[in-house]
Enzyme design. Structure first.
Site, PDB file in Angstrom:
ATOM      1  N   GLU A 126       0.844  -1.188   0.000  1.00 26.19           N
ATOM      2  CA  GLU A 126       0.000   0.000   0.000  1.00 26.19           C
ATOM      3  C   GLU A 126       0.888   1.250   0.000  1.00 26.19           C
ATOM      4  OE1 GLU A 126      -3.012   0.179   3.098  1.00 26.19           O
ATOM      5  OE2 GLU A 126      -2.840   2.370   3.073  1.00 26.19           O
ATOM      6  N   SER A 173      -3.239   5.965  -0.032  1.00 27.08           N
ATOM      7  CA  SER A 173      -4.599   5.758   0.411  1.00 27.08           C
ATOM      8  C   SER A 173      -5.301   7.083   0.137  1.00 27.08           C
ATOM      9  CB  SER A 173      -4.598   5.435   1.906  1.00 27.08           C
ATOM     10  OG  SER A 173      -5.873   5.025   2.324  1.00 27.08           O
ATOM     11  N   ARG A 226       7.830   2.775   1.179  1.00 28.96           N
ATOM     12  CA  ARG A 226       7.243   1.682   0.391  1.00 28.96           C
ATOM     13  C   ARG A 226       7.507   1.859  -1.101  1.00 28.96           C
ATOM     14  NH1 ARG A 226       1.683   0.570   3.797  1.00 28.96           N
ATOM     15  NH2 ARG A 226       2.794   0.152   5.758  1.00 28.96           N
TER      16      ARG A 226
END
Length: 422
Positions: free
Chosen positions: A347, A350, A389
């Site tokens: 992820e 978001s 990430r």
RNA sequence: GGGGAGAUCGCAUAGUUGGUCUAGUGCGGCCGCCUGCUAAGCGGUUACAGGGGCCUUAAACCUCUGUCGAGGGUUCGAAUCCCUCUCUCCCCGCCA
């Protein structure tokens, strides 16, 4: 925060929404407290009207003894008012505390589900990269290349801290600068450099408090909080303001470090840099008119996906189901990049619409027309993207058989034209 | 950290012997009038929140309450008097 009058007038709808979230909200107590509050207000306000009228009379009176008699009567009224004011304040405080605990209402289009397993993949871009050798997870790539140093991070700051070194640090910095430039130059955002430390009211405004107290770093000396995301300062950018309708939507992008003291469960995401107490993020944020917010949400997701596309990394967009929806949001899309080394969808963003949930808390409004009453704006936020990430995804997707890592084309100008990290 | 000044309805300001301050005025905004257009001029209007009434609902409207940085106190009554806090500006010190 939901509007009190909205809850009162739409009880069934609210209860149904909480059920879809699988959340036990104290709606019944809120209604009871509100009834109590209004009963008290009616009594105390009529007494105040009476007192104001008497004061006017006293001011106009010539007859001193009659004035004294009236004053004596008003003294008792004054005491009653004071007692009722105290009672009202207590009820309102309780009511407000309960209101702050109620999450936002899921949008009708949000898939119904219990937890993240019932999220729905909306679309996938690109093919998960097939490497003709056994791909390494980023922590091995990072350690072999000497660009991620876990041991010394822990030495300095404890578990869940690491440091980036050399071209590793440079890669992250390049990503930050490149993403900011992309959103500013091509997506119409204004860059903001906000404070990384904010007052408590900002956390309440962004709905981090009271619910997520345990996840925040708090400086007791000065009673300030370290931001867990740029969403917090950005939500409060227009706190208490009434924005001009012609200036909406207002789109901001900010780079900040994010500090989270969440007690992370042992054994989950313990390896690598996926989850730490400190990480960097580029955050997009919008203030919009209510009628525009869902359209703007789609654009927001697309802006996040554009980062993935230009990095040429396979990714998918997931619609978050009702049970997994964040506290403040009505609808959320997660963007996940494929990471071949750890073999999972990461992820990296978001993107959420909060409608007026945060705007109400931060009291940010706009005037639909020059003469209309002010209304709450809608606010949206989305990562654009989360750094560690994205670094993971780059390292794992661009790794080569010899252990080196290619630098994605778009980042090379930001890396002094370095083509390979070796 | 030390000293001084200040905080009033979008902006600028008036208001400090407590009582038509239901906060005045100017600018700006809005509505209307006037005018080939524009500008100017004239008249009106112009904060926010909450409660009640009206209503099928909402808006509009009527009415009440609160808000003059925040909180508390004195008083029949506080922008005005007292206390505490916050913030802003200036000077000094310290500092990347």
């Amino acid at each position: 925060m939901l509007g009190l009058r909205f809850i009162r007038d739409n009880l069934e709808l609210v209860n149904d929404a909480m059920a879809r979230r699988g959340f036990a909200a104290p709606i019944g107590e809120i209604v009871r407290l509100d009834d109590e509050r209004r009963r008290l207000l009616q009594e105390v306000e009529s007494l105040k009207a009476k007192r104001n009228e008497a004061s006017r009379q006293i001011a106009a009176m010539k007859d001193r003894s009659a004035a004294e008699a009236l004053k004596a009567g008003m003294r008792r009224v004054g005491e009653r008012i004071k007692a009722l004011d105290v009672e009202t304040a207590a009820v309102e405080e309780k009511l407000n505390a309960r209101l702050l605990e109620v999450p936002n209402l899921p949008h009708a289009s949000v898939p119904i589900g219990k937890d993240e397993r019932e999220n729905v993949v909306a679309r996938t871009w690109g093919q998960p990269r097939k490497l003709d050798f056994e791909p390494l997870p980023h922590w091995e790539i990072g350690e072999r290349l000497g660009i991620i140093d876990f041991e010394r991070g822990v030495k300095m700051s404890g578990t869940r801290f690491y440091l980036l070194r050399g071209l590793g640090a440079r890669l992250q910095r390049a990503l930050i600068a490149w993403m900011l430039d992309l959103h500013v130059n091509e997506h119409g955002y204004q860059e903001i450099y906000p404070p990384f430390v904010v007052k408590e009211e900002c956390l309440v405004g962004a709905a981090q408090l009271p619910k997520f107290r345990d996840n925040l770093y708090h400086d007791v000396e000065d009673d300030v909080w370290m931001v867990p995301t740029a969403e917090v300062p950005l939500t409060n950018l227009h706190r208490g303001e009434i924005l001009d309708a012609t200036a909406l939507p207002r789109c901001y992008v900010a780079y900040t470090p994010c500090f989270r003291r969440e007690k992370m469960s042992a054994g989950r995401d313990v390896r690598g840099i996926k989850r730490g107490h400190q990480f960097d993020k580029v955050e997009m944020y919008k203030f919009t008119r209510p009628q525009d917010s869902y359209h703007e949400l789609e654009k927001l997701v697309d802006n996040a996906e554009e980062v993935c596309r230009r990095l040429e990394i396979a990714h998918r967009v997931v619609e978050v189901c009702t049970g997994d929806l964040g506290f403040s949001t009505t609808k959320t899309y997660d963007v996940e990049m494929w990471a071949p080394g750890c073999g999972e969808w990461l992820e990296v963003s978001s993107c959420s619409n909060c409608e007026e949930f945060q705007a109400r808390r931060a009291n940010t409004r706009y005037r639909p027309t020059p003469t209309a009453r002010p209304e709450f704006v809608h606010t949206l936020n989305g990562s654009g993207l989360a750094l560690p990430r994205t670094v993971i995804a780059v390292l794992e997707n661009y790794q080569q058989a010899d252990g080196s890592v290619l630098v994605p084309e778009v980042l090379r100008p930001y890396m002094g034209d370095v083509r390979v990290i070796r």
